[in-house]
Motif scaffolding. Structure first.
Motif, PDB file in Angstrom:
ATOM      1  N   LEU A 158       0.620  -1.247  -0.112  1.00 49.10           N
ATOM      2  CA  LEU A 158       0.044  -0.153  -0.050  1.00 49.10           C
ATOM      3  C   LEU A 158       0.985   1.477   0.229  1.00 49.10           C
ATOM      4  CD1 LEU A 158      -2.327  -0.790   2.509  1.00 49.10           C
ATOM      5  CD2 LEU A 158      -2.981  -0.854  -0.349  1.00 49.10           C
ATOM      6  N   GLU A 159       1.739   1.330   0.568  1.00 50.23           N
ATOM      7  CA  GLU A 159       3.269   2.596   0.950  1.00 50.23           C
ATOM      8  C   GLU A 159       3.859   2.003  -0.663  1.00 50.23           C
ATOM      9  OE1 GLU A 159       4.915   5.753   2.054  1.00 50.23           O
ATOM     10  OE2 GLU A 159       3.290   4.755   2.643  1.00 50.23           O
ATOM     11  N   GLU A 160       3.955   1.388  -1.415  1.00 50.23           N
ATOM     12  CA  GLU A 160       4.236   1.353  -2.773  1.00 50.23           C
ATOM     13  C   GLU A 160       2.964   2.114  -3.685  1.00 50.23           C
ATOM     14  OE1 GLU A 160       6.758  -2.676  -2.558  1.00 50.23           O
ATOM     15  OE2 GLU A 160       5.082  -2.190  -4.114  1.00 50.23           O
ATOM     16  N   THR A 161       1.836   1.940  -3.674  1.00 52.61           N
ATOM     17  CA  THR A 161       0.698   2.732  -4.281  1.00 52.61           C
ATOM     18  C   THR A 161       0.665   4.176  -4.195  1.00 52.61           C
ATOM     19  OG1 THR A 161      -1.127   2.579  -2.642  1.00 52.61           O
ATOM     20  CG2 THR A 161      -0.960   0.328  -4.385  1.00 52.61           C
ATOM     21  N   ARG A 162       1.837   4.355  -3.590  1.00 54.98           N
ATOM     22  CA  ARG A 162       1.445   6.137  -3.206  1.00 54.98           C
ATOM     23  C   ARG A 162       2.326   6.988  -4.088  1.00 54.98           C
ATOM     24  NH1 ARG A 162      -0.877   7.302   1.466  1.00 54.98           N
ATOM     25  NH2 ARG A 162      -0.386   5.773   3.522  1.00 54.98           N
ATOM     26  N   THR A 163       3.738   6.315  -4.065  1.00 62.19           N
ATOM     27  CA  THR A 163       4.147   6.602  -5.811  1.00 62.19           C
ATOM     28  C   THR A 163       4.328   5.524  -6.713  1.00 62.19           C
ATOM     29  OG1 THR A 163       6.267   5.980  -5.038  1.00 62.19           O
ATOM     30  CG2 THR A 163       6.028   7.882  -4.005  1.00 62.19           C
ATOM     31  N   ARG A 164       4.820   6.156  -7.937  1.00 68.07           N
ATOM     32  CA  ARG A 164       4.993   5.414  -9.083  1.00 68.07           C
ATOM     33  C   ARG A 164       6.984   5.352  -8.897  1.00 68.07           C
ATOM     34  NH1 ARG A 164       1.050   2.125 -11.402  1.00 68.07           N
ATOM     35  NH2 ARG A 164       1.988   2.244 -13.120  1.00 68.07           N
ATOM     36  N   VAL A 165       7.390   4.590  -9.187  1.00 69.86           N
ATOM     37  CA  VAL A 165       9.149   4.239  -9.164  1.00 69.86           C
ATOM     38  C   VAL A 165       9.250   2.910 -10.029  1.00 69.86           C
ATOM     39  CG1 VAL A 165      11.030   4.681  -8.526  1.00 69.86           C
ATOM     40  CG2 VAL A 165       9.164   5.272  -7.311  1.00 69.86           C
TER      41      VAL A 165
END
Length: 476
Positions: free
Chosen positions: A455-462
């Motif tokens: 869910l933390e990863e969904t906050r940014t697109r890297v």
């Protein structure tokens, strides 16, 4: 809720950009002239024409026509699409030579090949082969009339039965021949000398390339380059572990919510549990011998002449010795389209597939009878019986789920969960909730940690990607 795992779109865009930039460089006049001259060094004759390049999913090919009526092609793996270009080319060369020596399957004649370091053109590893003259590929013949090139192919529902049997029958003969090639370990073949091969390198399946390319799986999570497997259960364990690693490491587009993450995690942990219990193989097949298996053997790679006869089978790069269960599963490509992409869903695919499977098994039995009559096959080597058993038992779906990381979720919840863990009390979307109790306390704790991470990863697109051996300046 998503029924399957989506590609990491950020990695996919980067992959496409590198491919496009590299292909653009090929059209420079000096590059085309160098390619033509290089072909002429390894194929005798007076050249007539260097044709426009043809791009597939993983390779770009140039065809040189000659005055004698023949042609040669040079093929390069595409940077950005091929994550293991050197390994892929070496594997394909060795398996083509092995199949040529041990079967009558019409494979390409290799004129010359080399590594990136051996390519004076600076275009990476390469293969130069005699061109196989053909009218179309088998997918063209089987596809629904009127479909555009951009459309996903689907078997013509109105295809003539006699025509279908003719085409299925020829393909069945090739599968039958491959099934007689038995090897002592799971992995890729390496040619030691002119008549000796050893299973000395890791299996390199299609899924390994895609897990790195659009699943952002670190290469370090794959088997080591020289790692082979002495049992089917060990290999199934490895594939099950990779499914979980895939979920953990895919940076973008892996989950859409906390519950979607839990659903995906539970499916992978339960599949790993089954693999570790040895539920996917038997005592009679676990220790081999193992069959030659090609992940990319499908109608699009089978070449047809004007008489609807198979004249060539190409693209053997993802071929290795695999668990017998892979070969015993009937081929998924009978409908051309994969079950997870079928317009009306997997259950609809299954109903249509069963009808065509009856036709395929019929012609396969005819091929077996003929081979037995000519002394080329023994009764116990028949494929039709284990294929029918694989379909009826549901083992077909086990091997499909093991080999297809992006289709895994749809297949597990539709075809495997109920078979192995009994009917669920919840709806299909919520069935995972009734399986939480099957997890250990540590697994449940790890699940919630993963949910928090994803869910933390969904906050940014890297971009989190390990590309192939590509010039870092190619996009500059």
């Amino acid at each position: 809720m998503r029924t399957r795992m989506y590609f990491d779109d950020v990695a996919w865009e980067r992959s496409e950009a590198i491919q496009d930039a590299w292909v653009h460089e090929l059209f420079k006049e000096e590059t085309l002239m160098a390619i033509g001259q290089f072909i002429l060094k390894h194929r005798r004759g007076k050249p007539v024409e260097l044709c426009d390049p043809q791009a597939g999913g993983f390779n770009v090919s140039f065809r040189m026509k000659f005055e004698d009526g023949g042609s040669a092609i040079i093929r390069f793996p595409k940077p950005g699409a091929t994550m293991f270009p050197e390994e892929k080319v070496r594997n394909e060369i060795d398996i083509i030579r092995y199949i040529h020596q041990h079967t009558t399957i019409p494979v390409p004649v290799v004129l010359h090949w080399g590594t990136k370091e051996e390519n004076p053109l600076g275009l990476g590893p390469f293969i130069i082969m005699e061109y196989i003259d053909h009218v179309m590929d088998l997918s063209d013949v089987l596809n629904t009339p009127g479909f555009a090139i951009k459309d996903r192919p689907i078997l013509d529902p109105n295809i003539d039965d006699a025509k279908l049997e003719l085409l299925y029958g020829q393909f069945a003969d090739n599968l039958l021949q491959l099934s007689t090639l038995r090897l002592p370990r799971i992995g890729s073949l390496v040619q030691i000398d002119g008549f000796t091969w050893e299973v000395a390198q890791r299996p390199l399946p299609y899924s390994a390339n895609e897990l790195v390319r659009v699943g952002t799986l670190p290469r370090s999570k794959l088997p080591r380059a020289n790692e082979t497997f002495q049992s089917a259960s060990t290999y199934f364990n490895t594939l099950a572990d990779l499914h979980l690693e895939h979920l953990i490491h895919q940076r973008n587009d892996a989950v859409e919510s906390a519950d979607d993450c839990r659903r995906k995690y539970i499916a992978r942990v339960l599949f790993r549990k089954l693999a570790r219990e040895g539920r996917f193989t038997t005592s009679s097949t676990n220790l081999g011998p193992f069959n030659i298996w090609c992940d990319d053997l499908r109608p699009a790679n089978v070449l047809i002449n004007e008489h609807l006869q198979i004249v060539g089978v190409v693209d053997w790069e993802f071929t290795y010795a695999a668990p017998v269960e892979f070969s015993h599963a009937p081929p998924w490509w009978l409908l051309l389209e994969q079950p997870e992409y079928w317009p009306d869903g997997i259950e609809a695919w299954t109903k249509v597939y069963e009808l065509r499977l009856r036709t395929f098994l019929k012609v396969l039995r005819e091929q077996e009878d003929a081979a037995i009559g000519h002394g080329r096959l023994k009764d116990e080597q028949r494929l039709s019986r284990p294929m029918q058993q694989s379909w009826e038992s549901g083992d077909f779906w086990v091997t499909y789920a093991a080999r297809k990381p992006f289709a895994f979720d749809a297949v597990f919840w539709k075809k495997l969960d109920g078979r192995f863990f009994g009917p669920g009390m919840n709806t299909e979307d919520d069935r995972w909730k009734g399986r939480i109790d099957l997890l250990t306390e540590d697994e449940r704790t790890n699940m919630e940690k993963l949910v928090e991470k994803k869910l933390e990863e969904t906050r940014t697109r890297v971009l989190a990607w390990e590309p192939d051996e590509v010039d870092p300046n190619i996009l500059n």
